[in-house]
Design an enzyme around this catalytic site. Structure first.
Site, short mmCIF file in Angstrom:
data_model
loop_
_atom_site.label_atom_id
_atom_site.label_comp_id
_atom_site.label_asym_id
_atom_site.label_seq_id
_atom_site.Cartn_x
_atom_site.Cartn_y
_atom_site.Cartn_z
N ASP A 128 -2.74 -18.13 1.14
CA ASP A 128 -4.03 -18.89 0.62
C ASP A 128 -4.52 -19.71 1.54
O ASP A 128 -5.73 -20.07 1.78
CB ASP A 128 -3.73 -19.49 -0.69
CG ASP A 128 -2.42 -20.03 -0.56
OD1 ASP A 128 -1.47 -19.92 0.36
OD2 ASP A 128 -1.97 -20.66 -1.81
N ASP B 180 -5.15 -6.73 5.54
CA ASP B 180 -6.19 -6.14 5.51
C ASP B 180 -7.58 -7.19 5.11
O ASP B 180 -8.55 -6.92 5.65
CB ASP B 180 -5.92 -5.25 4.39
CG ASP B 180 -7.13 -4.35 3.99
OD1 ASP B 180 -8.21 -4.24 4.73
OD2 ASP B 180 -6.86 -3.61 2.93
N LYS C 181 3.62 -15.44 1.93
CA LYS C 181 3.40 -16.29 0.67
C LYS C 181 5.04 -16.32 0.55
O LYS C 181 5.42 -15.80 -0.53
CB LYS C 181 2.66 -15.20 -0.40
CG LYS C 181 2.24 -16.14 -1.56
CD LYS C 181 1.29 -17.08 -1.36
CE LYS C 181 1.10 -17.72 -2.70
NZ LYS C 181 0.43 -19.01 -2.44
N TYR D 253 0.79 -1.45 0.05
CA TYR D 253 0.07 0.09 0.06
C TYR D 253 0.93 1.37 0.02
O TYR D 253 0.38 2.32 -0.43
CB TYR D 253 -0.80 0.03 1.50
CG TYR D 253 -2.15 -1.19 1.14
CD1 TYR D 253 -2.15 -1.88 -0.02
CD2 TYR D 253 -2.84 -1.39 2.49
CE1 TYR D 253 -3.26 -2.95 -0.02
CE2 TYR D 253 -3.81 -2.28 2.07
CZ TYR D 253 -4.12 -2.90 1.02
OH TYR D 253 -4.80 -3.89 1.10
N ASP E 181 -10.43 -8.92 8.22
CA ASP E 181 -11.93 -8.70 7.73
C ASP E 181 -12.71 -9.92 7.56
O ASP E 181 -13.67 -10.31 8.25
CB ASP E 181 -12.09 -7.95 6.24
CG ASP E 181 -12.37 -6.47 6.39
OD1 ASP E 181 -12.06 -5.93 7.52
OD2 ASP E 181 -12.79 -5.84 5.46
#
Ligand code: NAD
Length: 387
Positions: free
Chosen positions: A225, A249, A193, A142, A253
């Site tokens: 994943d 992020d 990852k 980001y 959620d």
């Protein structure tokens, strides 16, 4: 006497309504824990824009720096959607995060027994879930450079971002995560990852190195994943999860929604030292229900519990607030958003009635225990390490 100055930024929409209930709760715990609160109430977001033409004034920022912690309600709403991007209410949050260097975002996903039916998952999968997601908040894709959209000779375009992390950035978030895991007596799962991304390869190496300082915390690694899948398949396997900005992020959620209700969860954003911390519910300003006294104040109230725990080391006070919330739910009190079942003893209450009920339960619990005279002023450990 412990004196704490709190920057109270209620904001827009339901912000002022839920903040009023959080303040009642803070006042209810003060005597037993020998606390003297100073509430420094300031405008932020749309409310600040309307009065000063900017969502966050320099004066408010100065007040924030003079405070021991920030309590934030929520900002934004349709009224301010058409204004210039840099003056929108949400920009105030980004500025606060940046100025306070809030690099660690703690998002709990705890299911309350009384609300198990609110989850979309089967009760046997969800029962007892109590996860803390520690998300890196100021680095990664980001913020990484270079980024942009550029024209290509063939007339099409190329959009690009950079996922970048330094050793120091990973180390400081890992320390927070290990401290949280130690405090909660739980294992830590670092999510990356590393099979594909070099930034993740470094992430895994640094987190593993930091683990040498925390032999009491069991560390595991998981690919992102797989983690997304495991959170749905068997969320109870997780205690604390630490991960980089983008993965966090999405996963925070996902984890929060396991509990089925946006109005119930608080959050903490921590910076490099003790008086750099902001506490807020995970939801927004809910303009559709603002001004009706029907919002759920529990996410805001639980944010104050997190403040007591992480900024002021008053874990016992935090647990008592959490227990009071649990007890009120057990009694059957529900704000409109969590009114899922028509059962005997279950009844709908307003925002202020919910706050009053939590306070009443708090007072009852506090009357059964000795006042806390112990000096718990030691700082949350990451601060002590002077990051
Ligand atoms: P939202 O979280 O405000 O609302 C989503 C839905 O959940 C709405 O139906 C709302 O009524 C309900 N809801 C949220 N909190 C609730 C509570 N405590 N009790 C009962 N119901 C609740 O998200 P949105 O509608 O996408 O955004 C509304 C505004 O809030 C936008 O301007 C957005 O930019 C802003 N926002 C602010 C923050 C923040 O201040 N941290 C976060 C997210 C969104």
């Amino acid at each position: 006497m412990k004196r704490f100055k709190i920057a109270v930024l209620a904001g827009d929409g339901i912000g002022p309504e839920i903040m009023a209930e959080a303040k009642k709760v803070m006042m209810a715990v003060k005597s037993n824990f020998n606390i003297y609160w100073t509430f420094n109430e300031q405008l932020i977001g749309g409310a600040s824009y309307d009065k000063f033409g900017t969502p966050l004034t320099d004066d408010v920022l100065d007040e924030v720096f003079r405070s021991d912690a920030v309590l934030l309600g929520a900002v934004g709403g349709p009224k301010w959607e058409a204004i210039e991007y840099d003056l929108r209410p949400e920009r105030a949050l980004l500025k606060l995060r940046k100025e306070l260097q809030l690099f660690a975002n703690l998002r709990p996903a705890k299911i309350f027994d009384s609300l198990i039916s609110a989850s979309t998952l089967k009760s046997e999968v969800i029962e007892g879930v109590d996860i803390m997601v520690v998300r890196e908040l100021t680095g990664g894709m980001y913020f990484g450079e270079p980024k942009g959209i550029e024209a290509l000779p063939n007339g099409t375009e190329r959009g690009f971002n950079t996922m970048v992390y330094t050793t120091d950035e990973i180390e400081r978030i890992a320390v927070v995560a290990f401290e949280v895991a130690k405090m909660r007596g739980e294992k830590l799962c670092s999510v990356d990852k590393a099979n594909v991304l070099e930034a993740s390869e470094l992430w895994r190496k640094v987190v593993t190195n930091v683990s040498a300082d925390y032999p009491e915390v069991e560390l595991s690694h998981m690919y992102v994943d797989n983690c997304a899948m495991q959170l749905i398949r068997n969320p109870k396997q997780f205690g604390v999860i630490v991960t980089e900005n983008t993965f966090g992020d999405i996963l925070s959620d996902e984890a929060a929604m396991l509990t089925g209700s946006i109005g119930m969860l608080g959050s903490a954003s921590l910076g490099p030292n003790r008086n750099r911390a902001m506490y807020e519910p995970i939801h927004g300003s809910a303009p559709d229900i603002a001004g009706q006294n029907i919002a759920n104040p529990i996410g805001m109230i639980l944010s104050t519990a997190m403040m007591l725990r992480y900024s002021f080391n008053l874990d016992r006070a935090a647990v008592i607030i959490e227990n009071a919330v649990e007890a009120v739910l057990k009694k059957g009190l529900r704000t409109k958003d969590i009114m899922y079942e028509e059962a005997e003893g279950v009844r709908e209450v307003t925002c202020s009635e919910m706050g009053d009920a939590v306070v009443e339960e708090l007072v009852r619990i506090l009357s059964t225990i000795e006042p806390d005279t112990e000096d718990q002023s030691a700082k949350f450990a990451p601060d002590a390490r002077e990051l």
